[in-house]
Design an enzyme around this catalytic site. Structure first.
Site, short mmCIF file in Angstrom:
data_model
loop_
_atom_site.label_atom_id
_atom_site.label_comp_id
_atom_site.label_asym_id
_atom_site.label_seq_id
_atom_site.Cartn_x
_atom_site.Cartn_y
_atom_site.Cartn_z
N SER A 1 0.82 -1.21 0.00
CA SER A 1 0.00 0.00 0.00
C SER A 1 0.85 1.26 0.00
O SER A 1 2.04 1.25 0.33
CB SER A 1 -0.93 0.01 1.21
OG SER A 1 -1.82 -1.07 1.18
N GLN A 2 0.22 2.36 -0.36
CA GLN A 2 0.88 3.66 -0.32
C GLN A 2 1.36 3.95 1.10
O GLN A 2 0.58 3.89 2.06
CB GLN A 2 -0.11 4.74 -0.77
CG GLN A 2 0.45 6.13 -0.83
CD GLN A 2 -0.59 7.14 -1.28
OE1 GLN A 2 -1.76 6.79 -1.47
NE2 GLN A 2 -0.18 8.38 -1.44
#
Length: 418
Positions: free
Chosen positions: A94-95
Site C-alpha cells: 500500500s501507499q
C-alpha cells in the site's frame, strides 16, 4: 549498516512526518526500523506500450530505490492471465502515507493483540509487531503467505504469527483481539470481525460501498454491534474468500475504472448546465472529500444506483439512477448528463436534499452495524428514517452481512484547514 536503501527509507519517513501522515513516536520508530525495500524483492509495473513488466529489486539501484520509496502503492503479484486477456493485480504494497495514517488511526500501544486480515508482503505486520509486540496475520493465498514469511525472517524479533485461512472468518482460535486491521476491500463488515474484537478494541477496514465510493471505516464493537464512522477515501484490492480464485474477487467499485456503472453511459446522454456551473472550479470541488462524491454518497444512502465514469476529456463524473422509473443523472463540475427532464429533476432533488442537510461529507455520518440476514430484494436505502434523537438525517441499509444505520453527526465540526 547505512546503505542507500536505508537512507532512502529515512527520507521517506521524513516526508511522511512533514506531510502530517505520521506523528506518534512509536510508529515513527517502527517505520525507521523497517525499510520498505526489504519486503519488495520485485514489483510489477504497467507500461502503456508494453503492458505489465516485472522489475527485479533484490539489489536496488538508484532508479529502483526511487520507485520503491515513492509514496505510492506498488503491485507485487498478478493473477494468471486468461487467454486473450491481461493479468490483473491481486496483491500490493500500500501507499506508505496511507499505511501510516491507518496505523495512527488504530492508536497502537505495547501489549495490544492485533489481527491483520491480508498479509501482503509482511511489511505492515512487521510495523505492527514493532509497536505492539504480537500480531496474527491471516492470508488466503498460500504463495503470498510464503513470501511474507520469507520477508519476515529478516526480522526475527518481530512476533508475527502467519495463518492460512479466509480472512472473512477472522481467526477465532486466537480471539479476542484488541485491534483488527483489514487490508483488502470488503463490501461490508464481517460478523466474525465484530465477534472477535475485544470490548473497547478498534476495527479498521476498507469498505467498497459503490463505484467510486471506497472508504476506510473505523470504530468499536460491543456485543457484536459496531459503532464507528468513515475516516478517509481509500482504494484497496478486493478481499477474497476460500472459493474465489485469484483475480475473481475484483469488482467495479474497487478501482477507478474508466467506466464503472450499470447506468446509461454519461457520454450517450444529453447535457444540462450544473446549478453550480458559474462557481469557480475550486469552490465546486469543495474542501474535504469533494462535492461530487459527497453527493453520490447521499444518493447511495437514499438507495439510488451509483455510477462512476471518466469521460473522454478526462473529467470525472458520478451518477445516480432510479431503476424503477428509468431515470439517471450524472454530476460533473460544469455539466450534468441526464435522461431528459425527469433525470434532471432527479439530480435537482438530490442537490436540494444535500443543501438542506448542510452539505454533509461521507465522513460526517456515524455508522451502526450489526449482523443481519440480507434483504431478498436488495440492500435498501431510501428516504431518511424518523429520528427520535433530533433533526439529523438517519438512513437504513442492508449490506451483504450487516444491517447498517447511518446517522449524520449533529455536532459535526470541520477542520480549520484542509
Amino acid at each position: 549498516m547505512d546503505t542507500a536503501g536505508d537512507r532512502a527509507n529515512q527520507r521517506l519517513i521524513d516526508q511522511l512526518i512533514a506531510r502530517g501522515a505520521l506523528w506518534s513516536q512509536p510508529l515513527i520508530a517502527a517505520f525507521r526500523a523497517t525499510p520498505r525495500h526489504r519486503f519488495l524483492p520485485r514489483v510489477w509495473y504497467y507500461f502503456r506500450q508494453h503492458g505489465w513488466r516485472e522489475i527485479n529489486t533484490q539489489a536496488p539501484g538508484r532508479h529502483e530505490l526511487r520507485l520503491l520509496y515513492a509514496d505510492r502503492a506498488l503491485t507485487t503479484r498478478l493473477s494468471e492471465a486468461a487467454p486473450g486477456q491481461l493479468p490483473t493485480p491481486i496483491s500490493s504494497s500500500s501507499q506508505p502515507s496511507l499505511m501510516a495514517e491507518m496505523l495512527e488511526d488504530l492508536r497502537l500501544a505495547p501489549g495490544l493483540k492485533v489481527l491483520e486480515i491480508g498479509a501482503g508482503t509482511g511489511y505492515n505486520a512487521a510495523l505492527l509487531a514493532h509497536v505492539t509486540g504480537f500480531v496474527v496475520s491471516v492470508e488466503i493465498d498460500l504463495r503470498i503467505l510464503a513470501e511474507a514469511a520469507e520477508h519476515l525472517r529478516a526480522f526475527p524479533e518481530r512476533r508475527v504469527k502467519l495463518r492460512h485461512g479466509d480472512g472473512r472468518l477472522g481467526c477465532p482460535e486466537e480471539a479476542p483481539f484488541d485491534r483488527i486491521l483489514v487490508t483488502a476491500a470488503a463490501h461490508d463488515l464481517e460478523p466474525a470481525w465484530l465477534e472477535q474484537l475485544a470490548e473497547g478494541g478498534l476495527l479498521l477496514a476498507p469498505l467498497d460501498l459503490a463505484p467510486g465510493l471506497a472508504y476506510l471505516v473505523c470504530g468499536t464493537c460491543r456485543a457484536g454491534v459496531f459503532e464507528g464512522r468513515l475516516t478517509r477515501p481509500a482504494y484497496f484490492m478486493p478481499l477474497r474468500g476460500e472459493t474465489e480464485q485469484a483475480g475473481d474477487g475484483s469488482d467495479e467499485s474497487t478501482s477507478v475504472a474508466p467506466v464503472s456503472s450499470s447506468l446509461p453511459p454519461a457520454d450517450a446522454l444529453p447535457s444540462a448546465t450544473a446549478p453550480w456551473a458559474d462557481w469557480t472550479v475550486r469552490k465546486a470541488s469543495c474542501t474535504g472529500p469533494g462535492l461530487l462524491p459527497s453527493l453520490a454518497f447521499l444518493g447511495w444512502l437514499r438507495g439510488y444506483t451509483i455510477g462512476y465514469q471518466v469521460l473522454s476529456d478526462g473529467q470525472i463524473v458520478y451518477g445516480i439512477g432510479d431503476r424503477v422509473h428509468g431515470q439517471a443523472c450524472w454530476f460533473g463540475l460544469r455539466q450534468w448528463r441526464v435522461t431528459g427532464v425527469a433525470g434532471r429533476n432527479l439530480g435537482i432533488q438530490l442537490w436540494r436534499d444535500f443543501l438542506d442537510a448542510g452539505g454533509p461529507w461521507p465522513t460526517e455520518f456515524r455508522l451502526h452495524a450489526e449482523k443481519a440476514e440480507p434483504r431478498p430484494l436488495g440492500n435498501g436505502g431510501g428516504p431518511p428514517l424518523p429520528n427520535s434523537r433530533g433533526s439529523a438525517p438517519v438512513f437504513s441499509r442492508w449490506g451483504p452481512r450487516c444491517r447498517q444505520i447511518w446517522t449524520l453527526d449533529p455536532c459535526r465540526q470541520r477542520p480549520a484547514w484542509p
